[in-house]
Design an enzyme around this catalytic site. Structure first.
Site, mmCIF file in Angstrom:
data_model
loop_
_atom_site.group_PDB
_atom_site.id
_atom_site.type_symbol
_atom_site.label_atom_id
_atom_site.label_comp_id
_atom_site.label_asym_id
_atom_site.label_seq_id
_atom_site.Cartn_x
_atom_site.Cartn_y
_atom_site.Cartn_z
ATOM 1 N N GLU A 99 0.849 -1.198 0.000
ATOM 2 C CA GLU A 99 0.000 0.000 0.000
ATOM 3 C C GLU A 99 0.881 1.244 0.000
ATOM 4 O O GLU A 99 2.021 1.218 0.494
ATOM 5 C CB GLU A 99 -0.927 -0.072 1.233
ATOM 6 C CG GLU A 99 -1.777 1.120 1.536
ATOM 7 C CD GLU A 99 -2.833 1.458 0.483
ATOM 8 O OE1 GLU A 99 -2.470 1.539 -0.705
ATOM 9 O OE2 GLU A 99 -3.983 1.678 0.859
ATOM 10 N N ASP A 100 0.370 2.322 -0.548
ATOM 11 C CA ASP A 100 1.156 3.553 -0.612
ATOM 12 C C ASP A 100 1.298 4.230 0.749
ATOM 13 O O ASP A 100 2.397 4.579 1.166
ATOM 14 C CB ASP A 100 0.568 4.528 -1.656
ATOM 15 C CG ASP A 100 -0.928 4.785 -1.468
ATOM 16 O OD1 ASP A 100 -1.517 4.313 -0.467
ATOM 17 O OD2 ASP A 100 -1.513 5.466 -2.332
ATOM 18 N N ASP A 103 -3.047 6.198 6.665
ATOM 19 C CA ASP A 103 -3.426 7.496 7.221
ATOM 20 C C ASP A 103 -4.348 7.223 8.422
ATOM 21 O O ASP A 103 -3.857 6.935 9.510
ATOM 22 C CB ASP A 103 -4.105 8.270 6.074
ATOM 23 C CG ASP A 103 -4.433 9.699 6.401
ATOM 24 O OD1 ASP A 103 -3.742 10.297 7.222
ATOM 25 O OD2 ASP A 103 -5.389 10.241 5.814
ATOM 26 N N PHE A 152 -0.364 16.501 3.489
ATOM 27 C CA PHE A 152 -0.878 15.797 2.316
ATOM 28 C C PHE A 152 0.236 15.683 1.288
ATOM 29 O O PHE A 152 0.732 16.688 0.785
ATOM 30 C CB PHE A 152 -2.094 16.516 1.728
ATOM 31 C CG PHE A 152 -2.767 15.692 0.664
ATOM 32 C CD1 PHE A 152 -3.651 14.685 1.008
ATOM 33 C CD2 PHE A 152 -2.476 15.903 -0.674
ATOM 34 C CE1 PHE A 152 -4.245 13.891 0.032
ATOM 35 C CE2 PHE A 152 -3.067 15.113 -1.664
ATOM 36 C CZ PHE A 152 -3.958 14.115 -1.309
ATOM 37 N N ARG A 165 1.198 11.609 -9.902
ATOM 38 C CA ARG A 165 1.593 10.221 -9.625
ATOM 39 C C ARG A 165 2.950 9.886 -10.236
ATOM 40 O O ARG A 165 3.650 8.996 -9.779
ATOM 41 C CB ARG A 165 0.560 9.241 -10.197
ATOM 42 C CG ARG A 165 -0.801 9.302 -9.525
ATOM 43 C CD ARG A 165 -1.626 8.083 -9.947
ATOM 44 N NE ARG A 165 -3.047 8.231 -9.668
ATOM 45 C CZ ARG A 165 -3.608 7.947 -8.491
ATOM 46 N NH1 ARG A 165 -2.885 7.542 -7.487
ATOM 47 N NH2 ARG A 165 -4.909 8.093 -8.327
#
Ligand code: 5GP
Length: 175
Positions: A99-100, A103, A152, A165
């Site tokens: 997963e990136d 959060d 963010f 991206r």
């Protein structure tokens, strides 16, 4: 409107160095003769998966799943929905979710629950980034690339409204 060029938080070299180290950690944790099945979560984890498997010194197979948890913008809706399921089953396999970023943890908690129900031999999670200060649910992540503050971030697979991206680094948009 955010600036076009995000400020660098983690350089491309930082990211690659850490991923090589993570691959080493993962390798040490599994017997050398066991295959690993890496499940990347689209779209954000596609570059992380690509770079991770290229420095893994064993047989790996890959699959993709897509979920949607964020609408356009930078705040979570808190809702997770599966958009694309895996192509193959997980029974008896050593599965690593790739997963990136973690959060609130809601996305990963959801993913771990549905993948665990498919009877993998082992299930672990690798996340390139973690924002622990934002966690809403206590989710287990065995491999974390970088722990970051509550900003963010974009780049290296991560988007803002589908853009950025392609950046080779992790950046922060100017407000
Ligand atoms: P969680 O469910 O843990 O709150 O959110 C996980 C998902 O939210 C990530 O897979 C990612 O798509 C998105 N997300 C969380 N933080 C960020 C961020 O800083 N930047 C970007 N681009 N996406 C984020």
């Amino acid at each position: 409107m955010p600036d076009l060029t995000p400020n660098v938080m983690l350089s491309a070299a930082d990211v690659q160095t850490r991923i090589t180290a993570l691959a080493g950690e993962i390798s040490r944790d599994y017997p050398p003769n066991e295959d690993l099945h890496l499940v990347a979560i689209l779209k954000g984890a596609f570059l992380f998966l690509g770079d991770l498997i290229r420095v893994m010194d064993r047989n790996v197979t890959i699959d993709f799943m897509a979920v949607s948890s964020y609408a356009k913008g930078t705040t979570s809706s808190g809702e997770v929905r599966m958009v694309k399921d895996l192509d193959s089953g997980l029974e008896g396999r050593n599965v690593i979710i790739v997963e990136d970023i973690v959060d609130t943890g809601l996305t990963l908690a959801y993913l771990q629950e549905i993948l665990r129900a498919r009877s993998p031999k082992t299930l672990r999670t690798a996340c390139l980034l973690s924002k622990p200060s934002r966690r809403k649910i206590d989710v287990k992540v065995e491999y974390i690339g970088f722990t970051i503050e509550d900003r963010f971030v974009v780049g290296y697979g991560l988007d803002y409204a589908e853009k950025y991206r392609n950046l080779p680094y992790i950046g922060v948009l100017n407000e």
